[in-house]
Design a protein around this motif. Structure first.
Motif, short mmCIF file in Angstrom:
data_model
loop_
_atom_site.label_atom_id
_atom_site.label_comp_id
_atom_site.label_asym_id
_atom_site.label_seq_id
_atom_site.Cartn_x
_atom_site.Cartn_y
_atom_site.Cartn_z
N GLU A 104 0.85 -1.21 0.00
CA GLU A 104 0.00 0.00 0.00
C GLU A 104 0.88 1.25 0.00
O GLU A 104 1.63 1.48 0.95
CB GLU A 104 -0.92 -0.01 1.22
N ASP A 105 0.81 2.05 -1.04
CA ASP A 105 1.49 3.35 -1.12
C ASP A 105 2.98 3.26 -0.81
O ASP A 105 3.51 4.06 -0.04
CB ASP A 105 0.82 4.36 -0.18
N GLY A 106 3.68 2.30 -1.40
CA GLY A 106 5.12 2.19 -1.19
C GLY A 106 5.50 1.56 0.14
O GLY A 106 6.69 1.53 0.49
N PHE A 107 4.51 1.05 0.88
CA PHE A 107 4.76 0.38 2.17
C PHE A 107 4.16 -1.03 2.12
O PHE A 107 3.32 -1.35 1.26
CB PHE A 107 4.11 1.15 3.32
N TYR A 108 4.60 -1.84 3.05
CA TYR A 108 3.90 -3.09 3.34
C TYR A 108 3.14 -2.87 4.64
O TYR A 108 3.70 -2.38 5.63
CB TYR A 108 4.87 -4.26 3.49
N VAL A 109 1.88 -3.28 4.66
CA VAL A 109 1.03 -3.14 5.84
C VAL A 109 0.79 -4.53 6.43
O VAL A 109 0.32 -5.44 5.73
CB VAL A 109 -0.31 -2.45 5.50
N ILE A 110 1.11 -4.67 7.71
CA ILE A 110 1.04 -5.97 8.39
C ILE A 110 -0.16 -6.00 9.31
O ILE A 110 -0.40 -5.06 10.07
CB ILE A 110 2.33 -6.22 9.22
N GLU A 158 -1.28 -4.56 14.20
CA GLU A 158 -2.46 -3.92 13.63
C GLU A 158 -2.05 -2.73 12.77
O GLU A 158 -1.56 -1.72 13.28
CB GLU A 158 -3.43 -3.48 14.74
N GLN A 159 -2.24 -2.88 11.49
CA GLN A 159 -1.92 -1.82 10.54
C GLN A 159 -0.48 -1.30 10.72
O GLN A 159 -0.22 -0.10 10.74
CB GLN A 159 -2.91 -0.65 10.69
N VAL A 160 0.44 -2.22 10.85
CA VAL A 160 1.86 -1.88 11.02
C VAL A 160 2.45 -1.60 9.64
O VAL A 160 2.49 -2.49 8.78
CB VAL A 160 2.62 -3.01 11.74
N ARG A 161 2.91 -0.37 9.39
CA ARG A 161 3.41 0.04 8.08
C ARG A 161 4.95 -0.02 8.06
O ARG A 161 5.61 0.62 8.89
CB ARG A 161 2.93 1.45 7.75
N VAL A 162 5.46 -0.76 7.10
CA VAL A 162 6.90 -0.98 6.99
C VAL A 162 7.35 -0.61 5.58
O VAL A 162 6.71 -0.99 4.59
CB VAL A 162 7.25 -2.47 7.26
N PRO A 163 8.45 0.14 5.43
CA PRO A 163 8.94 0.49 4.08
C PRO A 163 9.21 -0.75 3.25
O PRO A 163 9.64 -1.80 3.75
CB PRO A 163 10.23 1.25 4.37
N GLN A 209 4.55 -16.82 1.20
CA GLN A 209 5.06 -16.14 2.40
C GLN A 209 6.22 -15.20 2.06
O GLN A 209 7.01 -15.46 1.14
CB GLN A 209 5.54 -17.17 3.45
N SER A 210 6.32 -14.17 2.87
CA SER A 210 7.45 -13.23 2.75
C SER A 210 7.94 -12.89 4.15
O SER A 210 7.24 -13.08 5.14
CB SER A 210 7.02 -11.96 2.01
N ILE A 211 9.17 -12.38 4.21
CA ILE A 211 9.76 -11.99 5.50
C ILE A 211 10.14 -10.52 5.44
O ILE A 211 10.81 -10.06 4.51
CB ILE A 211 10.97 -12.88 5.85
N LEU A 212 9.71 -9.79 6.48
CA LEU A 212 9.98 -8.36 6.60
C LEU A 212 10.79 -8.06 7.85
O LEU A 212 10.67 -8.76 8.87
CB LEU A 212 8.66 -7.57 6.69
N LEU A 213 11.59 -7.00 7.77
CA LEU A 213 12.32 -6.48 8.92
C LEU A 213 11.48 -5.33 9.50
O LEU A 213 11.32 -4.30 8.86
CB LEU A 213 13.70 -5.99 8.51
N VAL A 214 10.96 -5.53 10.72
CA VAL A 214 10.04 -4.57 11.32
C VAL A 214 10.70 -3.91 12.52
O VAL A 214 10.98 -4.59 13.52
CB VAL A 214 8.73 -5.26 11.75
N PRO A 215 10.94 -2.59 12.47
CA PRO A 215 11.47 -1.91 13.65
C PRO A 215 10.46 -1.99 14.80
O PRO A 215 9.25 -1.81 14.59
CB PRO A 215 11.66 -0.47 13.19
#
Length: 834
Positions: A589-595, A665-670, A629-635
């Motif tokens: 979504e808009d250049g981000f991944y939303v978790i 909930e709606q965690v936005r990650v670049p 599945q995908s893996i993200l690095l979430v601060p």
């Protein structure tokens, strides 16, 4: 006037000397009165002799002369002599024909005088008389030094801290003896230089042969074995020759050694022989008739170091590397004491021994020689374990079972045997076979554990249950800095992943396995060396798959220990043993991944130092099953991460990291925080879990070894139903099963690590699955047996067993349940059978 002159004076020549000679020869003059010392260090008192000439020219004083014989020891008779207000000690050779070079009081006098000038605590010697006509044999005189002698090595009546201090003081004074400058002390000619053990072995063989009264099979085997297994390198120092606790005089109120006694066997030689001899009591039972021992005592409860701990303490104090051939020195020490006891027994038959118990020693010679042979056998296994390092076994790195004829199985290699693979070396079964650099790391790690980690465990355990438990312990942070300073940091990264040694120590998986086992002996050690899960898996993930920007932001702080991380995969609503079941969504979504998702059992997420969450979710539910599945690095400071609660394992919170249940909930990650790209998550997770699984198994071997060690110490010290627990058949069976199961699991773990090194993690899938099946279950059984041996204490926080058990049981789920790995092994086995 000295005692020698006094004994030769006309005033006492006929009275005192005659009585003295009658006494030391066992003929008591009836005119004298005798009293027992009431438990003191003397056998009897002779007194009321009338006027006595004092040791000052021309002076005579009326009053008693007192003569008391020390009842301690079976060597040179020793007497306390009181002349008015003068207190002296006289030590002489025993009467009769003696064995060659034995009972040399002249050498005792010389060494004590030299060492006293060198700062070693010894009694002050005054005069030597080599004229046998004075009191029947040569003797010397020294000042009486009041103090305390501990005859029982278990030190009854003292606190554990006091016992530890006594043993530490004994260790330090032995180091002081071995550090004496021979030239400055005038002792360069006190003995021969070099080949000490070879000469000692021959000396004691001759002494034994000279006093032999019957054939003892173990002595015959030792006489043949010892000359063939002499250590190649030996230092030369002053050696005491009979250094043990009851030959030390301590301050009555402190752990200070005031004097080292009984230098009859001193010479120049290998100092490690002294250290091993000093540890004899550790292998003797508490009821041993000649000297009480410690083999059936709980040394942990007493606060007394084990023999191995004591040897390591010596090496640390001396600044030398730990000794590899410890068992040879123990075998030689018991052989020597057996030869000494045989000599005492032979003298008792001719009436020359100074102790009334000397006749009992005959049957003990065989007991001691059997102990010596036990250590010779252990040294043989030590040599066997070193063989792979020098003679690589030409065996396959990996095996498949192929059925050739009914009932017959053979094993053939199925791996690449190219030079590149062969260059990685053979399977190394023991630390002694490791390359020199790795062996040094291994020894440094063990020393660090002894000096810093084990002593810190009680405080770290208290912190884990305190009100501040969710705050990292300052002690852990301090130990991390110490470990980093000693180069014991980031040891886990395998050479294959980091071939340039840019991030880690450059160890192979197999080399690290030996070090990881040591860390596994303590619950707190892995973090101290920055080798704990889940950080190790996440760091390896970043090294293998991360971009340079991702490494700069996340990998470097993790490698430096400035940050911690977690891995979020398991979910409460699905069977997460099948990773394709996960439901957490990752949408673009808009250049981000939303978790959005609900995760639990996220180890480490409660730690305030946790800055990174490695998150696994679905980016495309409609893609092929293993590409969804995908893996993200979430601060961790990203909005929308809500920690619901900490979860417990058997009631244990595992603070400060804990195991969290978390809502995303709606965690936005670049978008640049994705690893490798969409749909690669399952692949990455499998690559990450290979090394992580084997690290857990390595540590489980270590905690199992410690559990077994605790169990053995416990059952030696406890009595139930009229006999020690160690003599109960069920306990013996449990110990045997535990030893066998640990050894089996270790071999399988080492093989898996080796296969990973040689053919890679993917090709090692079968081996990894097998050890994941075996190691946690093995550890659970071994630890459970130890808990059973401890009784209710095993369930408490007084010992690490309860936490060990909880951890081992949890690992039957943490890296995939046993059922999954059993199914994987069965499928691969069936595939290759077909």
């Amino acid at each position: 006037m000295c005692l020698r002159q006094l004994l030769q004076s006309s005033q006492l020549q006929r009275a005192w000397r005659a009585a003295f000679l009658k006494h030391v020869q066992g003929r008591h003059p009836g005119a004298w009165r005798w009293t027992h010392s009431g438990g003191g260090p003397y056998r009897a008192v002779i007194f009321d002799m009338g006027g006595v000439l004092l040791p000052s020219p021309g002076r005579v004083a009326a009053g008693p002369l007192e003569l008391l014989q020390f009842d301690h020891g079976q060597s040179n008779p020793t007497y306390y002599v009181k002349l008015a207000n003068h207190q002296l000690v006289l030590r002489k050779k025993p009467p009769g024909t003696l064995l060659p070079s034995a009972h040399a009081v002249e050498r005792e006098f010389r060494i004590m005088k030299a060492l006293g000038n060198a700062g070693v605590p010894v009694p002050k010697v005054l005069d030597l008389c080599e004229d046998s006509s004075v009191v029947g044999t040569p003797f010397y005189l020294m000042e009486y030094c009041p103090g305390r002698i501990y005859k029982d090595p278990s030190l009854p009546g003292l606190e554990p801290s006091q016992r530890r201090a006594i043993y530490t003081a004994m260790n330090r004074v032995l180091c002081k003896i071995h550090s004496v400058d021979l030239k400055a002390a005038g002792l360069e000619d006190y003995g021969k230089h070099g080949d000490y053990l070879a000469r000692q072995v021959q000396t004691w063989i001759k002494q034994y042969r000279a006093s032999e009264t019957s054939t003892i099979p173990a002595m015959e085997r030792l006489i043949e074995w010892l000359p063939l297994h002499l250590p190649r390198q030996q230092r030369t120092t002053v050696v005491h020759g009979d250094f043990r606790l009851d030959n030390l005089l301590f301050h009555p109120e402190t752990a200070e050694v005031l004097a080292v006694l009984d230098w009859e066997l001193s010479t120049l030689g290998d100092p490690l022989a002294d250290v091993a001899y000093n540890c004899l009591a550790h292998y003797l039972p508490s009821g041993f008739p000649i000297q009480p021992g410690l083999s059936d005592c709980d040394l942990t409860e007493l606060g007394i170091p084990t023999a191995e701990d004591y040897f390591r303490m010596y090496c640390l104090h001396m600044g030398i590397p730990p000794i590899e051939n410890w068992n040879f020195y123990m075998a030689f020490s018991f052989f020597r004491i057996a030869a000494i006891l045989q000599g005492v027994y032979k003298r008792s038959l001719t009436g020359q021994a100074s102790s009334a118990t000397a006749k009992q020693t005959g049957k003990l010679t065989e007991f001691m020689s059997n102990l010596a042979w036990d250590f010779a056998i252990k040294e043989g296994f030590q040599i066997f374990k070193e063989m792979p390092a020098t003679k690589p076994l030409m065996r396959s790195h990996h095996t498949w079972s192929l059925l050739r004829t009914p009932g017959t199985r053979s094993y053939v290699t199925s791996t690449d045997s190219s030079p590149a693979h062969a260059s990685k070396g053979a399977l190394i079964f023991s630390p002694e076979g490791l390359p020199h650099r790795v062996r040094e790391l291994y020894q440094k790690l063990k020393e660090f554990m002894e000096r810093h980690v084990y002593p810190a465990e009680p405080e770290l355990q208290r912190h884990q249950v305190s009100a501040e438990r969710w705050t990292p312990s300052p002690l852990v942070e301090d130990l991390k800095e110490k470990a980093k300073a000693e180069g014991l940091w980031n040891l886990f990264l395998p050479l294959e992943t980091d071939p340039e040694k840019k991030y880690g120590a450059g160890l192979t998986n197999m080399e690290y396995a030996h070090l990881c086992e040591v860390m596994g002996t303590s619950l707190y050690a892995p973090e101290i060396f920055n080798c704990s899960a889940p950080d190790t898996g996440n760091m390896e993930l970043l090294v293998r798959y991360g971009t340079e920007e991702q490494k700069a932001r996340w990998l470097i702080p993790l490698l430096e220990g400035k940050a911690r991380s977690c891995f979020a995969m398991t979910e409460p609503q699905v069977a997460s043993s099948d990773a394709t079941n996960i439901e957490s969504s990752i949408r673009e979504e808009d250049g981000f991944y939303v978790i959005n998702g609900h995760k639990w059992w996220i180890t480490g997420i409660l730690d305030p130092r946790c800055q990174l969450c490695v998150f696994m979710g679905k980016t495309d539910p409609h893609a092929p099953r293993h590409q969804q599945q995908s893996i993200l690095l979430v601060p961790m400071d990203t909005p929308g991460i809500k920690i619901i609660r900490p979860l417990t394992v058997y009631g244990l919170e595992d603070a400060p990291g804990g195991h969290g249940e978390v809502l995303f909930e709606q965690v936005r990650v670049p978008k640049e925080n994705i690893i490798l790209g969409p749909g690669r998550g399952f692949e990455i997770a499998q690559g990450r879990l290979g090394p992580g699984r084997i690290h857990h198994c390595m540590r489980l071997i270590g905690c199992s070894e410690r559990a077994l060690a605790l169990m053995k110490a416990r059952v030696k010290s406890r009595v139930a139903f009229g006999k020690p627990l160690v003599e109960q058949g069920t306990v013996l069976a449990d110990i045997a099963l535990s030893r066998v199961e640990i050894e089996q699991a270790r071999l399988l773990v080492l093989k898996a690590a080796h296969v990973m090194d040689v053919v890679g993690n993917k090709a090692a899938a079968l081996d990894i699955a097998m050890i994941k099946m075996v190691a946690p279950s093995m550890a659970s059984r071994v630890i459970d047996r130890a808990i059973q041996a401890f009784g209710a204490a095993g369930l408490s926080s007084n010992y690490p067993l309860a936490q060990f058990f909880a951890g081992a049981r949890a690992l039957r789920f943490a890296d995939g349940p046993d059922e999954v790995h059993r199914a994987a092994v069965a499928k691969m086995e069936l595939k290759h059978h077909s």
